[in-house]
Motif scaffolding. Structure first.
Motif, PDB file in Angstrom:
ATOM      1  N   LEU A   1       0.827  -1.192   0.000  1.00  0.00           N
ATOM      2  CA  LEU A   1       0.000   0.000   0.000  1.00  0.00           C
ATOM      3  C   LEU A   1       0.867   1.249   0.000  1.00  0.00           C
ATOM      4  CD1 LEU A   1      -3.067   0.568   0.017  1.00  0.00           C
ATOM      5  CD2 LEU A   1      -2.885   0.886   2.493  1.00  0.00           C
TER       6      LEU A   1
ATOM      7  N   TYR B   1      -2.981  -6.060  -6.610  1.00  0.00           N
ATOM      8  CA  TYR B   1      -3.724  -4.978  -7.245  1.00  0.00           C
ATOM      9  C   TYR B   1      -5.047  -5.470  -7.836  1.00  0.00           C
ATOM     10  CZ  TYR B   1       0.204  -1.863  -6.530  1.00  0.00           C
ATOM     11  OH  TYR B   1       1.171  -1.092  -5.949  1.00  0.00           O
TER      12      TYR B   1
ATOM     13  N   ARG C   1      -7.381  -5.483  -5.024  1.00  0.00           N
ATOM     14  CA  ARG C   1      -7.806  -4.124  -4.682  1.00  0.00           C
ATOM     15  C   ARG C   1      -8.916  -3.650  -5.627  1.00  0.00           C
ATOM     16  NH1 ARG C   1      -6.646  -0.946  -0.353  1.00  0.00           N
ATOM     17  NH2 ARG C   1      -6.629   0.898  -1.718  1.00  0.00           N
TER      18      ARG C   1
ATOM     19  N   TYR D   1     -12.698  -2.738  -4.239  1.00  0.00           N
ATOM     20  CA  TYR D   1     -13.063  -1.327  -4.074  1.00  0.00           C
ATOM     21  C   TYR D   1     -13.531  -0.595  -5.331  1.00  0.00           C
ATOM     22  CZ  TYR D   1     -10.626  -1.960   0.363  1.00  0.00           C
ATOM     23  OH  TYR D   1     -10.231  -2.416   1.600  1.00  0.00           O
TER      24      TYR D   1
END
Length: 480
Positions: A8, A33, A36, A40
């Motif tokens: 991060l 990634y 992620r 989100y």
């Protein structure tokens, strides 16, 4: 989800050290990634599609690293690309338009070829303001495309402007969906989303990065550029993107090599730099709260040893700007691009696009297409008197009687604007700018500071931007 505490906000230097010491692999980093994005991005709509070959590419690069070492500082680094940049793979290239949602490019854009040669992992494509925000004047918001929907700002979903047109690239990098991204700019489209999403954006001199293989708006002003969370990461990306391309001859004009950009990182300083502050019209547009953040940034420049010359005026700033050059160039450029698409794509002209949109208006024309229609009224031959007059005037008033004049009058190194409020003038001149996070309002909206100089002054801009970044450490990650 992979425990990515160490990833991060990680920089390229940190990630390369971890991969060199076998603490992590490109595959694990890529998986992080992807996780992620899955977790989100439904909130943000910043990523249009993921490259299905990303993990395979990462695995191949890991194997190569173990055999022969890394190719460059981008070896194994996941990168996102704006959706108007051609890739010869399983990704589409559509400029956010539904009419091109099934279009596959026949070859990589030159900058993509360069990134692959450097060992970057192409993670996917980012959402954008449709047709690089040259579609409609009918209240179309930044970051909207008919293909990808509305990109949101991770610092305030539904509250803050995400900036356009490289909106998805800005939001995705702010949200740590990749290490860095490539955006494109005609007038503010890298600087705006970088400022609004608290990241670094470099809009290079037109010609530093090849324009071939990018869905065009204006051959006079278009350029691609890096978007990252730090100046150094953006410079690493820019170094691998630049290079001479026989299909874009202006790339042969650049007077320096990538190592001069890297050298500038190590020579960063604000001491004795002469920095001109533009205030005319700017503070009224900025508003009181953002203005306070900007004023604090200006004081920091002065305290660090810069020679701040306040309230400088650009002679041509009172001149009324227009879309004239873009309106004429768009038709000629987009018709050329469309003519070279695969035969499976039915549209071949701007007129075809307008007609297709009309026939699919419920999905394709939420905000209309007034700019497309206006551009289609031109001949597409670039022979009109109004175009040629505007072309010469834009170059003269933005460069000679614009930035050149104010730099010369006050013996300045650079001039400074808040956010991207001065982007149009260097854009029309083809001059470079760098935006860096400067702080946040009380409600959490990011504010950036943008440094602008003459053509081919990227090393100077990098010295100043890197020094400002080190001094302020202003960036904070958004809470998702």
């Amino acid at each position: 989800m992979i425990d990515g505490t160490c990833f991060l906000e990680a920089t390229i230097d940190e990630l390369q050290r971890m991969m060199d010491q076998q603490e992590v692999t490109a595959v694990k980093l890529t998986r992080y990634y992807l996780d992620r994005v899955a977790a989100y991005d439904q909130q943000l709509s910043s990523v249009l599609e993921i490259n299905p070959d990303a993990l395979h590419t990462a695995a191949a690069l890991d194997a190569e690293r173990s055999r022969t070492g890394k190719r460059s500082m981008l070896h194994g680094i996941p990168i996102l690309l704006k959706d108007n940049i051609d890739t010869k793979d399983k990704l589409h290239t559509s400029a956010g338009a539904l009419v091109l949602e099934h279009s596959y490019a026949k070859k990589d854009a030159f900058l993509v070829k360069r990134l692959r040669e450097a060992g970057a992992v192409i993670l996917g494509k980012t959402n954008m303001s449709e047709w690089a925000y040259f579609m409609s004047t009918e209240n179309m918001p930044s970051g909207y495309s008919s293909r990808g929907g509305q990109t949101e700002n991770p610092y305030g979903i539904g509250k803050f402007d995400v900036g356009g047109s490289s909106s998805g690239s800005g939001a995705a990098i702010a949200a740590n969906f990749a290490v860095a991204a490539v955006g494109t700019e005609t007038s503010g489209s890298i600087l705006s989303p970088s400022s609004q999403n608290s990241i670094v954006g470099i809009k290079p001199t037109v010609g530093l990065v090849s324009r071939s293989g990018i869905i065009p708006l204006s051959h006079t002003q278009d350029t691609a550029g890096p978007m990252a969370r730090t100046v150094r990461d953006a410079v690493y990306l820019l170094c691998e993107m630049m290079g001479e391309d026989e299909d874009d001859l202006i790339t042969t004009v650049c007077p320096y090599q990538p190592d001069q950009l890297l050298k500038a990182l190590n020579n960063s300083s604000l001491h004795e730099k002469r920095i001109g502050i533009v205030r005319e019209k700017v503070m009224d547009l900025l508003g009181e709260e953002k203005g306070e953040v900007y004023e604090t940034a200006l004081k920091q420049l002065s305290h660090a040893g810069a020679k701040v010359i306040d309230d400088v005026k650009i002679p041509s700033s009172t001149r009324k700007w227009s879309y004239n050059v873009l309106t004429y160039e768009f038709k000629a450029n987009v018709n050329k691009y469309l003519s070279e698409l695969d035969s499976s794509i039915s549209v071949r002209t701007l007129t075809d696009i307008i007609d297709w949109n009309k026939n699919h208006h419920e999905k394709a024309l939420k905000y209309g297409q007034s700019l497309l229609i206006e551009a289609d009224k031109t001949s597409g031959k670039l022979t009109e008197k109004d175009y040629l007059k505007a072309l010469n005037e834009d170059a003269y008033f933005s460069a000679t009687e614009g930035i050149d004049a104010v730099l010369r009058e006050h013996q300045l190194d650079v001039i400074v604007f808040p956010n991207n409020l001065g982007a149009a003038i260097p854009a029309k001149a083809g001059y470079p700018s760098i935006t860096v996070p400067a702080g946040y309002t009380e409600s959490g909206e990011p504010v950036g500071i943008t440094f602008t100089a003459k053509a081919w002054q990227e090393p100077l801009l990098i010295e100043i931007a890197e020094a400002f970044e080190k001094l302020t450490k202003a960036r904070k990650q958004p809470l998702l």
